[in-house]
Design a protein around this motif. Structure first.
Motif, PDB file in Angstrom:
ATOM      1  N   MET A 153      43.278  34.514  47.829  1.00  0.00           N
ATOM      2  CA  MET A 153      43.598  34.882  49.202  1.00  0.00           C
ATOM      3  C   MET A 153      44.725  34.038  49.785  1.00  0.00           C
ATOM      4  O   MET A 153      45.281  34.388  50.824  1.00  0.00           O
ATOM      5  N   ASP A 154      45.052  32.928  49.130  1.00  0.00           N
ATOM      6  CA  ASP A 154      46.052  32.003  49.676  1.00  0.00           C
ATOM      7  C   ASP A 154      47.289  31.853  48.793  1.00  0.00           C
ATOM      8  O   ASP A 154      48.259  31.209  49.201  1.00  0.00           O
ATOM      9  N   ALA A 155      47.277  32.416  47.596  1.00  0.00           N
ATOM     10  CA  ALA A 155      48.361  32.195  46.640  1.00  0.00           C
ATOM     11  C   ALA A 155      49.665  32.839  47.106  1.00  0.00           C
ATOM     12  O   ALA A 155      49.675  33.791  47.892  1.00  0.00           O
ATOM     13  N   ASP A 156      50.750  32.307  46.594  1.00  0.00           N
ATOM     14  CA  ASP A 156      52.087  32.806  46.922  1.00  0.00           C
ATOM     15  C   ASP A 156      52.510  33.833  45.872  1.00  0.00           C
ATOM     16  O   ASP A 156      52.647  33.519  44.697  1.00  0.00           O
ATOM     17  N   TYR A 157      52.730  35.078  46.307  1.00  0.00           N
ATOM     18  CA  TYR A 157      53.137  36.152  45.403  1.00  0.00           C
ATOM     19  C   TYR A 157      54.555  36.635  45.697  1.00  0.00           C
ATOM     20  O   TYR A 157      54.914  37.761  45.371  1.00  0.00           O
ATOM     21  N   SER A 158      55.356  35.790  46.302  1.00  0.00           N
ATOM     22  CA  SER A 158      56.668  36.207  46.801  1.00  0.00           C
ATOM     23  C   SER A 158      57.619  36.672  45.705  1.00  0.00           C
ATOM     24  O   SER A 158      58.515  37.483  45.958  1.00  0.00           O
ATOM     25  N   ASP A 159      57.464  36.152  44.482  1.00  0.00           N
ATOM     26  CA  ASP A 159      58.380  36.551  43.411  1.00  0.00           C
ATOM     27  C   ASP A 159      57.778  37.591  42.474  1.00  0.00           C
ATOM     28  O   ASP A 159      58.389  37.967  41.470  1.00  0.00           O
ATOM     29  N   ALA A 160      56.596  38.083  42.798  1.00  0.00           N
ATOM     30  CA  ALA A 160      55.921  39.042  41.920  1.00  0.00           C
ATOM     31  C   ALA A 160      56.604  40.406  41.951  1.00  0.00           C
ATOM     32  O   ALA A 160      57.037  40.882  43.002  1.00  0.00           O
ATOM     33  N   THR A 161      56.704  41.042  40.787  1.00  0.00           N
ATOM     34  CA  THR A 161      57.100  42.447  40.727  1.00  0.00           C
ATOM     35  C   THR A 161      55.905  43.320  40.361  1.00  0.00           C
ATOM     36  O   THR A 161      55.865  44.502  40.681  1.00  0.00           O
ATOM     37  N   VAL A 162      54.911  42.710  39.685  1.00  0.00           N
ATOM     38  CA  VAL A 162      53.681  43.411  39.307  1.00  0.00           C
ATOM     39  C   VAL A 162      52.500  42.480  39.538  1.00  0.00           C
ATOM     40  O   VAL A 162      52.543  41.307  39.143  1.00  0.00           O
ATOM     41  N   ILE A 163      51.461  42.996  40.171  1.00  0.00           N
ATOM     42  CA  ILE A 163      50.223  42.241  40.367  1.00  0.00           C
ATOM     43  C   ILE A 163      49.088  43.022  39.722  1.00  0.00           C
ATOM     44  O   ILE A 163      48.914  44.218  39.983  1.00  0.00           O
ATOM     45  N   TYR A 164      48.329  42.344  38.859  1.00  0.00           N
ATOM     46  CA  TYR A 164      47.189  42.974  38.195  1.00  0.00           C
ATOM     47  C   TYR A 164      45.906  42.389  38.772  1.00  0.00           C
ATOM     48  O   TYR A 164      45.684  41.178  38.729  1.00  0.00           O
ATOM     49  N   LEU A 165      45.071  43.269  39.317  1.00  0.00           N
ATOM     50  CA  LEU A 165      43.834  42.845  39.967  1.00  0.00           C
ATOM     51  C   LEU A 165      42.636  43.507  39.295  1.00  0.00           C
ATOM     52  O   LEU A 165      42.366  44.689  39.487  1.00  0.00           O
ATOM     53  N   TYR A 166      41.936  42.725  38.477  1.00  0.00           N
ATOM     54  CA  TYR A 166      40.690  43.188  37.883  1.00  0.00           C
ATOM     55  C   TYR A 166      39.566  42.619  38.747  1.00  0.00           C
ATOM     56  O   TYR A 166      38.904  41.660  38.380  1.00  0.00           O
ATOM     57  N   GLY A 167      39.416  43.230  39.924  1.00  0.00           N
ATOM     58  CA  GLY A 167      38.431  42.746  40.882  1.00  0.00           C
ATOM     59  C   GLY A 167      37.352  43.777  41.135  1.00  0.00           C
ATOM     60  O   GLY A 167      36.997  44.065  42.273  1.00  0.00           O
ATOM     61  N   THR A 168      36.840  44.335  40.048  1.00  0.00           N
ATOM     62  CA  THR A 168      35.873  45.428  40.133  1.00  0.00           C
ATOM     63  C   THR A 168      34.661  45.077  40.989  1.00  0.00           C
ATOM     64  O   THR A 168      34.137  45.916  41.718  1.00  0.00           O
ATOM     65  N   ALA A 169      34.214  43.832  40.912  1.00  0.00           N
ATOM     66  CA  ALA A 169      33.000  43.436  41.627  1.00  0.00           C
ATOM     67  C   ALA A 169      33.277  42.743  42.959  1.00  0.00           C
ATOM     68  O   ALA A 169      32.379  42.167  43.564  1.00  0.00           O
ATOM     69  N   PHE A 170      34.523  42.784  43.438  1.00  0.00           N
ATOM     70  CA  PHE A 170      34.827  42.203  44.748  1.00  0.00           C
ATOM     71  C   PHE A 170      34.085  42.947  45.847  1.00  0.00           C
ATOM     72  O   PHE A 170      33.950  44.173  45.812  1.00  0.00           O
ATOM     73  N   SER A 171      33.651  42.222  46.855  1.00  0.00           N
ATOM     74  CA  SER A 171      33.040  42.853  48.020  1.00  0.00           C
ATOM     75  C   SER A 171      34.120  43.494  48.879  1.00  0.00           C
ATOM     76  O   SER A 171      35.308  43.161  48.775  1.00  0.00           O
ATOM     77  N   ASP A 172      33.727  44.414  49.750  1.00  0.00           N
ATOM     78  CA  ASP A 172      34.695  45.036  50.656  1.00  0.00           C
ATOM     79  C   ASP A 172      35.374  43.990  51.532  1.00  0.00           C
ATOM     80  O   ASP A 172      36.571  44.094  51.825  1.00  0.00           O
ATOM     81  N   THR A 173      34.615  42.974  51.943  1.00  0.00           N
ATOM     82  CA  THR A 173      35.169  41.914  52.787  1.00  0.00           C
ATOM     83  C   THR A 173      36.293  41.183  52.067  1.00  0.00           C
ATOM     84  O   THR A 173      37.357  40.915  52.650  1.00  0.00           O
ATOM     85  N   ALA A 174      36.077  40.865  50.803  1.00  0.00           N
ATOM     86  CA  ALA A 174      37.099  40.161  50.022  1.00  0.00           C
ATOM     87  C   ALA A 174      38.323  41.037  49.806  1.00  0.00           C
ATOM     88  O   ALA A 174      39.464  40.559  49.879  1.00  0.00           O
ATOM     89  N   ILE A 175      38.116  42.320  49.541  1.00  0.00           N
ATOM     90  CA  ILE A 175      39.244  43.227  49.318  1.00  0.00           C
ATOM     91  C   ILE A 175      40.096  43.341  50.575  1.00  0.00           C
ATOM     92  O   ILE A 175      41.328  43.286  50.517  1.00  0.00           O
ATOM     93  N   VAL A 176      39.448  43.499  51.726  1.00  0.00           N
ATOM     94  CA  VAL A 176      40.181  43.598  52.992  1.00  0.00           C
ATOM     95  C   VAL A 176      41.022  42.346  53.219  1.00  0.00           C
ATOM     96  O   VAL A 176      42.202  42.432  53.594  1.00  0.00           O
ATOM     97  N   LYS A 177      40.434  41.180  52.966  1.00  0.00           N
ATOM     98  CA  LYS A 177      41.159  39.928  53.164  1.00  0.00           C
ATOM     99  C   LYS A 177      42.350  39.828  52.221  1.00  0.00           C
ATOM    100  O   LYS A 177      43.441  39.403  52.612  1.00  0.00           O
ATOM    101  N   LEU A 178      42.152  40.229  50.974  1.00  0.00           N
ATOM    102  CA  LEU A 178      43.234  40.155  49.995  1.00  0.00           C
ATOM    103  C   LEU A 178      44.346  41.137  50.352  1.00  0.00           C
ATOM    104  O   LEU A 178      45.540  40.805  50.252  1.00  0.00           O
TER     105      LEU A 178
END
Length: 230
Positions: A153-178
């Motif tokens: 939730m705090d990482a710097d993704y400013s130079d990313a061109t592709v982000i891979y998120l295997y967050g199948t078990a994330f809660s809705d709260t965590a997804i909204v925050k991300l």
């Protein structure tokens, strides 16, 4: 023997289909990806480092004190055949910068770099995984790989061109925050999310869906969504 070569927890012994899927995938990994010498060396080092330490247990113990709605407490690794399907779909190449969110012991990060020559960054909150992955990286003198100890939730993704998120078990709260944090992504950044689209979690248009494909994982098959930041 504490665990199998694939680092599956002993609990999975009760689920033969999971074990069979894991063994089949590893056989495919050896045949399909191990001819790439750099990947073969890093992957074997990853597996060897946890031969007597189960990453599932390491993850469970470390995240035990974290609130359930903030982190994904289930450890999992993406099949390389699934990652290849994703990479082919988005036409990944050496100019890309790929971020693997919750990279665990880092196998996928090493795979992205070795197979496509792109810069690959793993974001992981567990210091055990980050420390060991950095040791492997250093031992193999790999410059285009980085492991960052940070909360997703705090990482710097400013130079990313592709982000891979295997967050199948994330809660809705965590997804909204991300997703709120993803508002800072550069336009055109592609976000690959497993099991669900990020679009329903935005109050204002933030992503457009480019494609939906299916992918196989240890526990079965699910949809994978490829979104582009507006």
């Amino acid at each position: 023997m504490e665990k199998s070569l694939l680092s599956l927890p002993l609990a999975l012994a009760a689920y033969p289909i999971h074990v069979a899927n894991g063994l089949k995938e590893y056989a495919t990994t050896i045949r399909r990806y191990y001819p790439n010498g750099r990947f073969r060396r890093t992957d074997l080092l990853c597996l060897w480092a946890y031969l007597t330490r189960d990453p599932y247990t390491i993850c469970e113990r470390f995240l035990k004190s974290f609130p359930d709605d903030q982190v994904q407490k289930m450890y999992g690794e993406s099949f390389f055949t699934t990652l290849e399907k994703v990479a082919d779909t988005i036409k990944l190449d050496s100019k890309d910068v790929v971020y693997d969110l919750g990279c665990g012991r880092g196998r996928s990060v090493f795979w992205f770099n070795a197979m496509f020559g792109c810069r690959a960054v793993g974001i992981e909150i567990n210091p055990v995984f980050v420390t060991q992955a950095r040791r492997i990286q250093k031992s193999q003198n790999i410059d285009e790989v980085e492991f960052v100890l940070a909360d997703l939730m705090d990482a710097d993704y400013s130079d990313a061109t592709v982000i891979y998120l295997y967050g199948t078990a994330f809660s809705d709260t965590a997804i909204v925050k991300l997703v709120e944090h993803f508002a800072t992504l550069r336009p055109g950044t592609r976000v690959v999310s497993v099991s669900y689209s990020l679009i329903p979690y935005t109050d204002v248009p933030m992503f457009e869906l480019e494609q939906k494909i299916s992918g196989k994982f240890l526990w079965g098959e699910t949809d994978i969504y490829i979104q582009r930041k507006l």
